[in-house]
Write a protein that holds these residues in place. Structure first.
Motif, PDB file in Angstrom:
ATOM      1  N   GLN A 222     -22.275 -50.642   2.058  1.00 25.25           N
ATOM      2  CA  GLN A 222     -21.391 -50.792   0.907  1.00 25.25           C
ATOM      3  C   GLN A 222     -19.950 -50.976   1.377  1.00 25.25           C
ATOM      4  O   GLN A 222     -19.418 -50.118   2.087  1.00 25.25           O
ATOM      5  CB  GLN A 222     -21.482 -49.529   0.026  1.00 25.25           C
ATOM      6  N   PRO A 223     -19.300 -52.093   1.040  1.00 23.25           N
ATOM      7  CA  PRO A 223     -17.891 -52.250   1.424  1.00 23.25           C
ATOM      8  C   PRO A 223     -17.031 -51.157   0.802  1.00 23.25           C
ATOM      9  O   PRO A 223     -17.366 -50.607  -0.262  1.00 23.25           O
ATOM     10  CB  PRO A 223     -17.516 -53.628   0.873  1.00 23.25           C
ATOM     11  N   PHE A 224     -15.927 -50.837   1.454  1.00 23.60           N
ATOM     12  CA  PHE A 224     -15.012 -49.829   0.932  1.00 23.60           C
ATOM     13  C   PHE A 224     -14.485 -50.280  -0.431  1.00 23.60           C
ATOM     14  O   PHE A 224     -13.877 -51.353  -0.539  1.00 23.60           O
ATOM     15  CB  PHE A 224     -13.850 -49.616   1.899  1.00 23.60           C
ATOM     16  N   PRO A 225     -14.709 -49.497  -1.488  1.00 23.61           N
ATOM     17  CA  PRO A 225     -14.311 -49.949  -2.827  1.00 23.61           C
ATOM     18  C   PRO A 225     -12.837 -49.770  -3.145  1.00 23.61           C
ATOM     19  O   PRO A 225     -12.388 -50.160  -4.227  1.00 23.61           O
ATOM     20  CB  PRO A 225     -15.181 -49.077  -3.756  1.00 23.61           C
ATOM     21  N   GLY A 226     -12.083 -49.175  -2.236  1.00 26.30           N
ATOM     22  CA  GLY A 226     -10.645 -49.021  -2.454  1.00 26.30           C
ATOM     23  C   GLY A 226     -10.268 -47.603  -2.866  1.00 26.30           C
ATOM     24  O   GLY A 226     -11.057 -46.878  -3.505  1.00 26.30           O
ATOM     25  N   VAL A 227      -9.063 -47.213  -2.515  1.00 35.00           N
ATOM     26  CA  VAL A 227      -8.580 -45.866  -2.833  1.00 35.00           C
ATOM     27  C   VAL A 227      -8.547 -45.642  -4.329  1.00 35.00           C
ATOM     28  O   VAL A 227      -8.930 -44.572  -4.836  1.00 35.00           O
ATOM     29  CB  VAL A 227      -7.183 -45.648  -2.216  1.00 35.00           C
ATOM     30  N   SER A 228      -8.091 -46.644  -5.092  1.00 34.14           N
ATOM     31  CA  SER A 228      -7.945 -46.475  -6.543  1.00 34.14           C
ATOM     32  C   SER A 228      -9.294 -46.233  -7.214  1.00 34.14           C
ATOM     33  O   SER A 228      -9.353 -45.586  -8.268  1.00 34.14           O
ATOM     34  CB  SER A 228      -7.268 -47.702  -7.148  1.00 34.14           C
ATOM     35  N   PHE A 229     -10.374 -46.745  -6.602  1.00 40.12           N
ATOM     36  CA  PHE A 229     -11.709 -46.522  -7.165  1.00 40.12           C
ATOM     37  C   PHE A 229     -11.997 -45.036  -7.267  1.00 40.12           C
ATOM     38  O   PHE A 229     -12.452 -44.532  -8.316  1.00 40.12           O
ATOM     39  CB  PHE A 229     -12.751 -47.215  -6.289  1.00 40.12           C
ATOM     40  N   THR A 291     -11.373 -46.638   7.173  1.00 38.97           N
ATOM     41  CA  THR A 291     -11.963 -46.398   8.489  1.00 38.97           C
ATOM     42  C   THR A 291     -13.061 -45.342   8.427  1.00 38.97           C
ATOM     43  O   THR A 291     -14.158 -45.514   8.970  1.00 38.97           O
ATOM     44  CB  THR A 291     -10.871 -45.976   9.490  1.00 38.97           C
ATOM     45  N   SER A 292     -12.773 -44.224   7.747  1.00 38.60           N
ATOM     46  CA  SER A 292     -13.792 -43.171   7.635  1.00 38.60           C
ATOM     47  C   SER A 292     -14.972 -43.653   6.792  1.00 38.60           C
ATOM     48  O   SER A 292     -16.119 -43.282   7.052  1.00 38.60           O
ATOM     49  CB  SER A 292     -13.181 -41.903   7.029  1.00 38.60           C
ATOM     50  N   TRP A 293     -14.703 -44.489   5.797  1.00 38.72           N
ATOM     51  CA  TRP A 293     -15.780 -45.033   4.961  1.00 38.72           C
ATOM     52  C   TRP A 293     -16.697 -45.930   5.803  1.00 38.72           C
ATOM     53  O   TRP A 293     -17.926 -45.843   5.717  1.00 38.72           O
ATOM     54  CB  TRP A 293     -15.198 -45.819   3.800  1.00 38.72           C
ATOM     55  N   ALA A 294     -16.107 -46.781   6.615  1.00 39.75           N
ATOM     56  CA  ALA A 294     -16.922 -47.660   7.458  1.00 39.75           C
ATOM     57  C   ALA A 294     -17.792 -46.844   8.408  1.00 39.75           C
ATOM     58  O   ALA A 294     -18.949 -47.197   8.678  1.00 39.75           O
ATOM     59  CB  ALA A 294     -16.020 -48.618   8.234  1.00 39.75           C
ATOM     60  N   ALA A 295     -17.237 -45.740   8.924  1.00 37.72           N
ATOM     61  CA  ALA A 295     -17.996 -44.895   9.846  1.00 37.72           C
ATOM     62  C   ALA A 295     -19.154 -44.188   9.150  1.00 37.72           C
ATOM     63  O   ALA A 295     -20.168 -43.881   9.780  1.00 37.72           O
ATOM     64  CB  ALA A 295     -17.075 -43.872  10.496  1.00 37.72           C
ATOM     65  N   LEU A 296     -19.021 -43.935   7.837  1.00 39.98           N
ATOM     66  CA  LEU A 296     -20.074 -43.228   7.087  1.00 39.98           C
ATOM     67  C   LEU A 296     -21.290 -44.108   6.858  1.00 39.98           C
ATOM     68  O   LEU A 296     -22.413 -43.596   6.693  1.00 39.98           O
ATOM     69  CB  LEU A 296     -19.502 -42.726   5.753  1.00 39.98           C
ATOM     70  N   LYS A 297     -21.099 -45.429   6.798  1.00 33.45           N
ATOM     71  CA  LYS A 297     -22.206 -46.371   6.639  1.00 33.45           C
ATOM     72  C   LYS A 297     -23.027 -46.087   5.368  1.00 33.45           C
ATOM     73  O   LYS A 297     -24.224 -45.820   5.400  1.00 33.45           O
ATOM     74  CB  LYS A 297     -23.111 -46.380   7.876  1.00 33.45           C
ATOM     75  N   VAL A 298     -22.323 -46.168   4.242  1.00 30.74           N
ATOM     76  CA  VAL A 298     -22.956 -45.950   2.945  1.00 30.74           C
ATOM     77  C   VAL A 298     -23.810 -47.160   2.588  1.00 30.74           C
ATOM     78  O   VAL A 298     -23.309 -48.287   2.573  1.00 30.74           O
ATOM     79  CB  VAL A 298     -21.886 -45.727   1.858  1.00 30.74           C
ATOM     80  N   PRO A 299     -25.100 -46.972   2.330  1.00 32.47           N
ATOM     81  CA  PRO A 299     -25.947 -48.132   2.001  1.00 32.47           C
ATOM     82  C   PRO A 299     -25.603 -48.696   0.629  1.00 32.47           C
ATOM     83  O   PRO A 299     -24.995 -48.015  -0.206  1.00 32.47           O
ATOM     84  CB  PRO A 299     -27.358 -47.547   2.038  1.00 32.47           C
ATOM     85  N   HIS A 300     -25.991 -49.931   0.401  1.00 30.35           N
ATOM     86  CA  HIS A 300     -25.777 -50.528  -0.921  1.00 30.35           C
ATOM     87  C   HIS A 300     -26.538 -49.726  -1.960  1.00 30.35           C
ATOM     88  O   HIS A 300     -27.671 -49.305  -1.745  1.00 30.35           O
ATOM     89  CB  HIS A 300     -26.252 -51.986  -0.927  1.00 30.35           C
ATOM     90  N   SER A 301     -25.897 -49.545  -3.095  1.00 31.97           N
ATOM     91  CA  SER A 301     -26.486 -48.706  -4.143  1.00 31.97           C
ATOM     92  C   SER A 301     -27.494 -49.436  -4.982  1.00 31.97           C
ATOM     93  O   SER A 301     -28.258 -48.847  -5.732  1.00 31.97           O
ATOM     94  CB  SER A 301     -25.371 -48.164  -5.050  1.00 31.97           C
ATOM     95  N   SER A 302     -27.489 -50.788  -4.910  1.00 32.04           N
ATOM     96  CA  SER A 302     -28.427 -51.563  -5.725  1.00 32.04           C
ATOM     97  C   SER A 302     -29.763 -51.719  -5.017  1.00 32.04           C
ATOM     98  O   SER A 302     -29.864 -51.579  -3.816  1.00 32.04           O
ATOM     99  CB  SER A 302     -27.830 -52.937  -6.017  1.00 32.04           C
TER     100      SER A 302
END
Length: 302
Positions: A222-229, A291-302
């Motif tokens: 999952q790409p980083f959705p942004g801080v505002s998200f 950077t921390s989000w990329a390291a977490l490697k969150v899979p796509h939610s769909s």
């Protein structure tokens, strides 16, 4: 010779050429201008990182080493073709090089390749390349075996063309580090002569021309959705997927379990993840960053 592009102008030039740009936090004011001139600029130098992995390579190029502080370039070109901007101004990437090569780049009078360099950092006749060249590090081990994916080569072509177009240069203003210093071997694994032909073809075709990029593969994570998200208190399956990864990393602080609505439990859990990565103080506040989000490697939610 040309005045270096501003941060905004650089981003605009890259995106106009079809480059996918990620702005690393702090890059716009990150430079070594206190150590010497930045500009006038004459061209672009392409490097390889001798590393693997996007996140670690970007962090290394932003931070540098105790003996060579960052930024170590202006942008890092990942295997997937994404360009991570890490510096704006003088960067520790080129070092000393051959004045004959600099003159050949300025005049763009050489044939397939610049004259063979006979100078390097610290040699008597070397000139300061950090003042005169943009530098882009490409994620590659540099061993001659690590592949150069089509998307990465396409991004190198587009980055080089974007800067040449912005400054009115031809493709002969683009060189490899091995063509600048007799101590260097990068980039290893593709031909700079061929790359210059590609850049010139793109310049002749106008923005959007040149080689068609390879169809991008769907991102694995999952790409980083942004801080505002996250600041908006989202109700999204992305939050659930993030929470499950935090639990898997031993950082989950949930009484019930991860859910789709962002909560204090999510922030507390993410802060634990940031601390696991080595962040401290305000950098471990529980609000996700790229950077921390990329390291977490969150899979796509769909």
């Amino acid at each position: 010779m040309a005045t270096p592009l501003s941060a905004d102008a650089l981003v605009s030039a890259l995106r106009a050429e079809g480059v996918t740009v990620v702005e690393h936090p702090g890059w716009r004011t990150h430079n070594r201008n206190q150590k010497g001139n930045w500009g006038p600029v004459n061209g672009v130098i392409i490097h390889h990182t001798v590393t693997s992995g996007t996140d670690s390579s970007v962090d290394m190029c932003f931070t540098g080493y105790s003996s060579l502080p960052g930024p170590l370039c202006h942008g890092v070109i990942a295997k997937d073709g994404t360009v991570h901007l890490v510096g704006n101004g003088r960067a520790n990437h080129a070092g000393g090089g051959d004045p004959a090569v600099l003159q050949a780049v300025i005049t763009e009078t050489y044939g397939d390749r610049p004259p063979v360099p006979h100078q390097h950092e610290g040699s008597a006749g070397a000139v300061d390349g950090n003042a005169r060249f943009y530098g882009f590090e490409c994620v590659n081990l540099g061993d001659g075996h690590d592949p150069w994916p089509a998307g990465q080569l396409d991004a190198i072509e587009r980055v080089a063309a974007a800067l040449c177009r912005a400054h009115g240069w031809g493709a002969k203003s683009v060189i490899g580090h091995l063509e600048w210093s007799d101590w260097k071997s990068d980039p290893r694994g593709f031909s700079m002569t061929t790359m210059r032909h590609r850049v010139q073809e793109r310049l002749s075709s106008g923005p959007g021309g040149g080689h068609a990029p390879q169809p991008p593969s769907p991102p694995r994570y999952q790409p980083f959705p942004g801080v505002s998200f996250f600041r908006s208190g989202p109700d999204s399956p992305i939050v659930t997927a993030m929470g499950r990864r935090l639990v898997a990393e031993g950082c989950g602080h949930y009484r019930v379990g991860p859910g789709p609505r962002w909560s204090e439990a999510d922030r507390t859990s993410y802060a634990a993840w940031q601390r696991k990565l080595g962040y401290r103080g305000a950098d471990a506040d529980g609000w996700p960053g790229p950077t921390s989000w990329a390291a977490l490697k969150v899979p796509h939610s769909s």
